[in-house]
Design an enzyme around this catalytic site. Structure first.
Site, mmCIF file in Angstrom:
data_model
loop_
_atom_site.group_PDB
_atom_site.id
_atom_site.type_symbol
_atom_site.label_atom_id
_atom_site.label_comp_id
_atom_site.label_asym_id
_atom_site.label_seq_id
_atom_site.Cartn_x
_atom_site.Cartn_y
_atom_site.Cartn_z
ATOM 1 N N GLU A 131 0.096 -0.879 5.753
ATOM 2 C CA GLU A 131 1.013 -0.468 6.778
ATOM 3 C C GLU A 131 0.967 1.189 6.789
ATOM 4 O O GLU A 131 1.288 1.656 7.657
ATOM 5 C CB GLU A 131 2.409 -0.578 5.736
ATOM 6 C CG GLU A 131 3.670 -0.632 6.803
ATOM 7 C CD GLU A 131 4.478 0.724 6.821
ATOM 8 O OE1 GLU A 131 4.899 1.020 7.587
ATOM 9 O OE2 GLU A 131 3.961 1.501 5.841
ATOM 10 N N ASP A 157 0.844 -1.435 -0.072
ATOM 11 C CA ASP A 157 0.264 -0.033 -0.006
ATOM 12 C C ASP A 157 0.897 1.241 0.066
ATOM 13 O O ASP A 157 2.302 1.249 0.421
ATOM 14 C CB ASP A 157 -0.678 -0.075 1.271
ATOM 15 C CG ASP A 157 -0.175 0.054 2.419
ATOM 16 O OD1 ASP A 157 0.878 -0.535 2.611
ATOM 17 O OD2 ASP A 157 -0.638 0.666 3.186
#
Lengths: 61, 402
Positions: B131, B70
């Site tokens: 994250e 991400d």
């Protein structure tokens, strides 16, 4: 496969003391018992020590 | 793996937008790539992570390469530009952290399934989700799966974050988010009171004073308490109460007593609201849940929330995985000056390291000062170097721990 190790003495590049090394590996980090400097084993034959890579600080991830 | 194929992998991954919680397209694409590159197994797990493995599934030694897929928002046109220093790839995530993740995927493809079987090792690459969302959903799922019961605790872990190709990250500071909502009955702005906004200012000044006192004699950033204001707002609700809201993010050093700090913050809110002494003498913070504290005093109310707590983590330079990277970097370029680095930010290392307590470092190509910026770009030469360095570091570690 076993890693190559070496034993013997090498000079501390910081205080020039003889540092006893036992079964150390290439690029292992150790400490000089005389001056406390962090040292890297940069050669096994002959045994040779250098100051360990510096510890830096960065902002972010 | 040929350079062109490795660059194609990086370019393709960066080109797929994958904001936190919207990673599906990128994880599906990466799993396809893993299959095409000869991984023995590749799938999207229950948390949404892209997972690929080489080696026998029941091999006792697991080496974990944990990156994240991400990114933060920000559409940067994906393109390769030729600079005076060489070709670079621009794009959101090229540094943080699709560059490091593509490095892992390519390096493990270079090692190959047959090598892993011969070594009796299982190498796992994860493109974890969320994250950047401070939930670390993907890393928590991997941490809990490799718990020593359902799956072996990894023998070593490499976190995929930019360190620069010749440096190795040893640690990340911790984090705590503190949110204060202070409220009092609505008053005219021409009245004698300076307004509800003062409460937010006073709380921030209190946090600053806490940091200043803690930081006395601490020269290194990694050892300091670093607070910042993330949100500051005032408004009036429908029940005629004025509110001041301040969100404070605090980067934590390893030896900071977060629970004691939280108790002092609650005491500050008690004093501001004129409420009863805190009923939270055993306030304990953890990373899995938020703690809320409501204080109602004589004509004032305060809501104090603590969340997204992660403790700092610092590895030693003497671990076998750190040594393996030193060897690999020096073998790649005998003129290189490898260095270790500590980061002021927080990563998935903070999530998995306390549970696994295995040798752990973070590594990846790229300049982390470009993280989250509109100029995010990755030198392709650094990326290609890092692929070789990761592959050889894993080889080195595997032969050490055999």
């Amino acid at each position: 496969m076993a890693m190559q190790t070496a034993s013997g003495t090498a000079e501390c590049p910081e205080c020039f003391a003889d540092v006893e090394l036992k079964d150390v590996m290439q690029n292992e980090i150790t400490q000089c018992p005389e001056c406390g400097a962090d040292l890297e084993v940069v050669s096994l034959e002959p045994l040779e020590l250098a100051l360990a890579p510096e510890e830096e600080e960065d902002w972010g991830e | 793996m040929e350079d062109a194929r490795a660059i194609e992998l990086l370019h393709g991954l960066v080109a797929i937008e994958s904001l936190s919680q919207l990673e599906e397209e990128a994880t599906a694409w990466l799993v396809e790539q893993m299959h095409a590159l000869g991984y023995a197994r590749a799938w999207v797990d229950e948390a949404g992570n892209a997972v690929g493995e080489i080696g026998q599934a029941n091999a006792p030694r697991v080496i974990m390469l944990l990156g994240h897929i991400d990114t933060v928002p920000g559409a940067i046109p994906v393109r390769v530009e030729e600079l005076a220093t060489g070709a670079v790839l621009y794009g959101r995530g090229s540094v943080d952290a699709k560059g490091p993740l593509a490095t892992f995927v390519a390096a493990v493809a270079t090692l190959g399934h047959a090598w892993a079987v011969a070594q009796g090792v299982r190498v796992v690459v994860v493109g974890a989700v969320e994250e950047e969302a401070a939930t670390s959903k993907g890393a928590r799922a991997i941490r809990d799966r490799f718990n020593g019961t359902t799956e072996p605790v990894p023998a070593a872990c490499i976190i995929g974050e930019p360190s620069g190709w010749s440096r190795v990250t040893l640690g990340y500071k911790g984090r705590l988010l503190v949110e204060l909502d202070a409220a009092q009955p609505m008053a005219h702005t021409a009245g004698p009171d300076a307004g509800i906004g003062v409460a937010a200012v006073e709380f921030w000044k209190w946090v600053e004073a806490e940091a200043a006192a803690f930081n006395v004699g601490r020269a290194k950033l990694f050892e300091q308490l670093q607070p910042s204001i993330r949100r500051l707002n005032t408004w009036t609700d429908g029940n005629m109460w004025d509110h001041a809201e301040v969100h404070v993010g605090i980067r934590l050093p390893p030896d900071f007593d977060t629970s004691a700090f939280a108790r002092r913050a609650v005491a500050w809110a008690d004093a501001w609201a004129g409420g009863e002494a805190s009923n939270w003498p055993d306030l304990v913070l953890n990373s899995e849940s938020a703690l809320n504290n409501e204080i109602e005093g004589a004509g004032r109310r305060a809501h104090l929330r603590f969340h997204a707590h992660e403790a700092a983590w610092r590895s030693e330079r003497t671990t076998p995985i750190a040594r393996s990277f030193l060897t690999s970097i020096r073998n790649f370029d005998s003129f290189a000056k490898p260095a270790f680095v500590l980061k002021t930010g927080t990563s998935d290392m903070n999530v998995v390291a306390p549970a696994w307590r295995c040798p752990i470092v973070a590594y990846g190509p790229g300049d982390s000062s470009l993280d989250h910026t509109p100029q995010e770009h990755l030198p392709l030469a650094d990326y290609l170097a890092a692929i070789q360095i990761v592959a050889n570091a894993v080889r080195e570690f595997t032969s050490f721990s055999a």
